[in-house]
Write a protein that holds these residues in place. Structure first.
Motif, short mmCIF file in Angstrom:
data_model
loop_
_atom_site.label_atom_id
_atom_site.label_comp_id
_atom_site.label_asym_id
_atom_site.label_seq_id
_atom_site.Cartn_x
_atom_site.Cartn_y
_atom_site.Cartn_z
N SER A 68 28.73 58.06 -15.61
CA SER A 68 28.00 59.08 -14.54
C SER A 68 28.07 58.38 -13.24
O SER A 68 27.42 58.92 -12.24
CB SER A 68 26.72 59.25 -14.99
OG SER A 68 25.92 58.38 -15.03
N SER A 69 28.46 57.12 -13.18
CA SER A 69 28.64 56.38 -12.00
C SER A 69 29.74 55.51 -11.73
O SER A 69 30.52 54.96 -12.72
CB SER A 69 27.35 55.26 -11.68
OG SER A 69 27.41 54.87 -10.34
N ASP A 98 27.35 58.40 -7.41
CA ASP A 98 26.67 58.83 -8.66
C ASP A 98 26.61 60.26 -8.97
O ASP A 98 26.61 60.97 -8.17
CB ASP A 98 25.11 58.64 -8.77
CG ASP A 98 24.75 57.21 -8.72
OD1 ASP A 98 25.14 56.42 -9.63
OD2 ASP A 98 24.07 56.53 -8.07
N ASN A 99 27.03 60.54 -10.25
CA ASN A 99 27.20 62.11 -10.72
C ASN A 99 28.11 62.85 -9.83
O ASN A 99 27.37 63.92 -9.53
CB ASN A 99 25.58 62.51 -10.79
CG ASN A 99 24.68 61.92 -11.83
OD1 ASN A 99 25.06 61.48 -12.87
ND2 ASN A 99 23.66 61.61 -11.27
N LYS A 139 26.78 53.50 -16.30
CA LYS A 139 26.09 54.51 -16.90
C LYS A 139 26.70 55.28 -17.83
O LYS A 139 26.85 56.50 -17.69
CB LYS A 139 25.48 55.33 -15.52
CG LYS A 139 24.48 54.66 -14.69
CD LYS A 139 24.14 55.41 -13.65
CE LYS A 139 23.28 54.53 -12.59
NZ LYS A 139 22.92 55.50 -11.50
N SER A 177 27.63 57.02 -20.98
CA SER A 177 27.20 57.82 -22.19
C SER A 177 27.17 57.36 -23.62
O SER A 177 26.57 57.34 -24.57
CB SER A 177 27.56 59.30 -22.40
OG SER A 177 28.86 59.26 -22.48
#
Length: 122
Positions: free
Chosen positions: A34-35, A88-89, A117, A119
């Motif tokens: 996510s980053s 980010d995201n 980040k 998963s």
């Protein structure tokens, strides 16, 4: 966070000699992360150069569009410095870094990407 277990480091652009053309890094596949942080290594930058970096995103790793709010200006006296851009995201699966070398020559010694980040740990 243990970067070696929960992150991924990739070189996304090799060195590029002095010039004024834009440099597009390889696209980074954000699946599972996510980053991403891009590290742009600059060499010599000519006085009065207008240089900046920003991110672009894509759903297919082919057609990229600017990622709003990511522009960072690089001063003409930032020779031999590292510019850092963290995303980010992002909204799309692929992200790349663009170096805009507008008016005078700037040397780029490479671009690295660090995805974090995760998963699932890679």
């Amino acid at each position: 966070m243990n970067l070696s277990r929960s992150g991924k480091v990739t070189r996304v652009s090799n060195a590029v000699v002095a010039g004024t053309s834009d440099i597009n890094s390889s696209g980074v596949d954000m699946k599972g992360f996510s980053s991403v942080t891009f590290y742009v290594l600059f060499g010599a930058i000519t006085a009065s150069a207008v240089t900046s970096i920003h991110a672009e995103q894509s759903s297919d790793d082919s057609s990229f569009a600017d990622l709003a709010g990511t522009n960072i200006t690089v001063a003409d006296d930032d020779d031999n410095q590292v510019a850092i851009l963290e995303i980010d995201n992002p909204g799309d699966r692929y992200v790349r870094c663009v170096v805009d070398r507008g008016s005078q020559s700037a040397v780029v010694e490479g671009i690295g990407a660090v995805q974090t980040k995760a998963s699932d740990e890679p």
